[in-house]
Design a protein around this motif. Structure first.
Motif, PDB file in Angstrom:
ATOM      1  N   PHE A 107     -72.539  -0.421 -16.575  1.00  0.00           N
ATOM      2  CA  PHE A 107     -73.989  -0.624 -16.606  1.00  0.00           C
ATOM      3  C   PHE A 107     -74.693   0.328 -17.565  1.00  0.00           C
ATOM      4  N   PHE A 108     -73.970   1.327 -18.076  1.00  0.00           N
ATOM      5  CA  PHE A 108     -74.595   2.352 -18.922  1.00  0.00           C
ATOM      6  C   PHE A 108     -74.152   2.194 -20.366  1.00  0.00           C
ATOM      7  N   LYS A 109     -75.048   2.557 -21.284  1.00  0.00           N
ATOM      8  CA  LYS A 109     -74.733   2.468 -22.700  1.00  0.00           C
ATOM      9  C   LYS A 109     -73.780   3.584 -23.130  1.00  0.00           C
ATOM     10  N   LYS A 110     -73.939   4.768 -22.513  1.00  0.00           N
ATOM     11  CA  LYS A 110     -73.111   5.901 -22.895  1.00  0.00           C
ATOM     12  C   LYS A 110     -72.709   6.707 -21.659  1.00  0.00           C
ATOM     13  N   THR A 111     -71.591   7.433 -21.804  1.00  0.00           N
ATOM     14  CA  THR A 111     -71.068   8.220 -20.691  1.00  0.00           C
ATOM     15  C   THR A 111     -70.715   9.628 -21.153  1.00  0.00           C
ATOM     16  N   ILE A 112     -71.121  10.608 -20.345  1.00  0.00           N
ATOM     17  CA  ILE A 112     -70.744  12.008 -20.555  1.00  0.00           C
ATOM     18  C   ILE A 112     -69.848  12.424 -19.401  1.00  0.00           C
ATOM     19  N   LEU A 113     -68.651  12.917 -19.705  1.00  0.00           N
ATOM     20  CA  LEU A 113     -67.774  13.483 -18.692  1.00  0.00           C
ATOM     21  C   LEU A 113     -67.715  14.992 -18.891  1.00  0.00           C
TER      22      LEU A 113
END
Length: 371
Positions: A107-113
């Motif tokens: 559902f998100f455009k970008k991901t930060i781990l």
């Protein structure tokens, strides 16, 4: 010209319990950022340290609630960047993360781990085909991978992130206040301090044996241990060992302390001991806490810990599972007051330069600007 702030949904647990990752998430959320506006969905998978890494039925409800809230906030707050801190090389934690991230990342455009506890990727090779499929959906190819030091446990290779940032932990400078309310020392004892959850891989057994060795050499030390035992069996084992060695008067268990009570213990300590060999250990937030209070640290040559302070300058490194080495290094500092004080002062300088709360938030703002 006004900068349009990116809208980031932070998914994670804040205290309690008072673990390093939860404290750092709270520090992140309390900051103001030029390039990002943060929203928070609080996880409650662990109500206390006893729950961490264990199976509890209430966690299923917490999981479904977190998935629903995350998708809701994605659109209600128009937050299109997801921020998450995966568990380390713990299978139960990994499967929990997979069940949570796999359905919501899409559902998100970008991901930060943000890998506070590194090493989850080490489990990937041994998964079956189906588990590997969902692992890849959950973890592979994040837009940003944040590590605490240059030691990444191999996560930067396996997960194939688009960008990697090194952002050391940073904490509020409590020493500024508590150094002015110091109390006179009533005896000549050297006060040793350990802070953190207590279990086998934290080197607690080795620490008890080291205290015994040091005292038999005629050095008057007292060890205070702040935190709680993860298991009753391990607590029974350690208390029996202390009783067997006749150290009941010299090792004190303080339980969990926060605020003024916590910082008062740091203020009155002489040497900080952290003999950990936990597989996911990357930074050790308690090391930065000790350094800000001008306490020299004695910690293991393990994972990312040697990158947090400089051996021989801010503290001393020891081999893992080696109470003799631990005793030798603590004894050296106990008998050399000038060197002990100088190392503590060097540690505080490093804290101010690298591990302050302002430095942490400034580096996180750079990450947000580039995601």
């Amino acid at each position: 010209m006004l900068i349009k702030k990116k809208r980031v949904l932070v998914l994670g647990q804040t205290p309690p319990p008072y673990g390093g990752q939860a404290l750092m998430l709270q520090t992140l959320l309390e900051g103001e950022y030029k390039n990002a506006q943060l929203f928070h969905v609080r996880l409650d998978f662990s109500r206390d340290f006893d729950d961490m890494g264990s199976f509890k039925l209430y966690k299923f409800w917490s999981l479904f609630k977190a998935i629903f809230q995350t998708i809701f906030y994605r659109y209600y707050k128009s937050a299109d960047i997801l921020y998450y801190g995966p568990a380390g090389p713990n299978k139960l934690g990994m499967y929990r993360d997979m069940l949570l991230l796999a359905p919501v990342r899409l559902f998100f455009k970008k991901t930060i781990l943000h890998t506070h506890a590194g090493g989850s990727s080490r489990l990937y090779a041994d998964l079956n085909v189906i588990a590997k499929f969902f692992y890849r959906i959950a973890f592979f190819k994040p837009d940003v991978l944040i590590t605490l030091t240059n030691f990444s446990h191999g996560d930067d290779v396996v997960l194939v992130p688009k960008a990697v940032f090194v952002v050391p932990n940073g904490i509020k400078d409590e020493y500024q206040f508590y150094k002015f309310v110091s109390t006179p020392k009533l005896d000549s004892k050297i006060n040793l301090l350990y802070v953190g959850a207590m279990y086998e891989e934290r080197g607690i057994t080795e620490l008890v044996y080291a205290v015994d060795i040091i005292r038999k050499r005629g050095v008057d030390v007292r060890l205070q241990m702040m935190g709680i035992f993860i298991s009753n069996d391990f607590e029974t084992k350690i208390r029996a060992l202390i009783d067997k060695l006749g150290l009941d008067q010299y090792i004190v268990f303080l339980g969990t302390k926060v605020g003024e009570d916590k910082w008062g213990v740091f203020r009155d300590s002489d040497i900080f001991c952290f003999p950990t060999y936990v597989p996911s250990e990357t930074f050790g937030l308690v090391l930065a806490e000790a350094m800000q209070f001008e306490i020299p640290v004695v910690a293991t040559r393990w994972n990312g810990i040697p990158l947090v302070f400089e051996d021989g300058k801010d503290g001393l490194l020891i081999d893992i599972k080696n109470p003799q080495d631990l005793a030798d290094k603590v004894e050296h500092l106990a008998r050399n007051e000038k060197e002990r004080i100088k190392m503590g002062q060097n540690g505080r300088k490093k804290y101010l330069d690298r591990y302050s709360i302002d430095t942490f938030r400034s580096k996180m703002d750079i990450v947000f600007s580039q995601v």
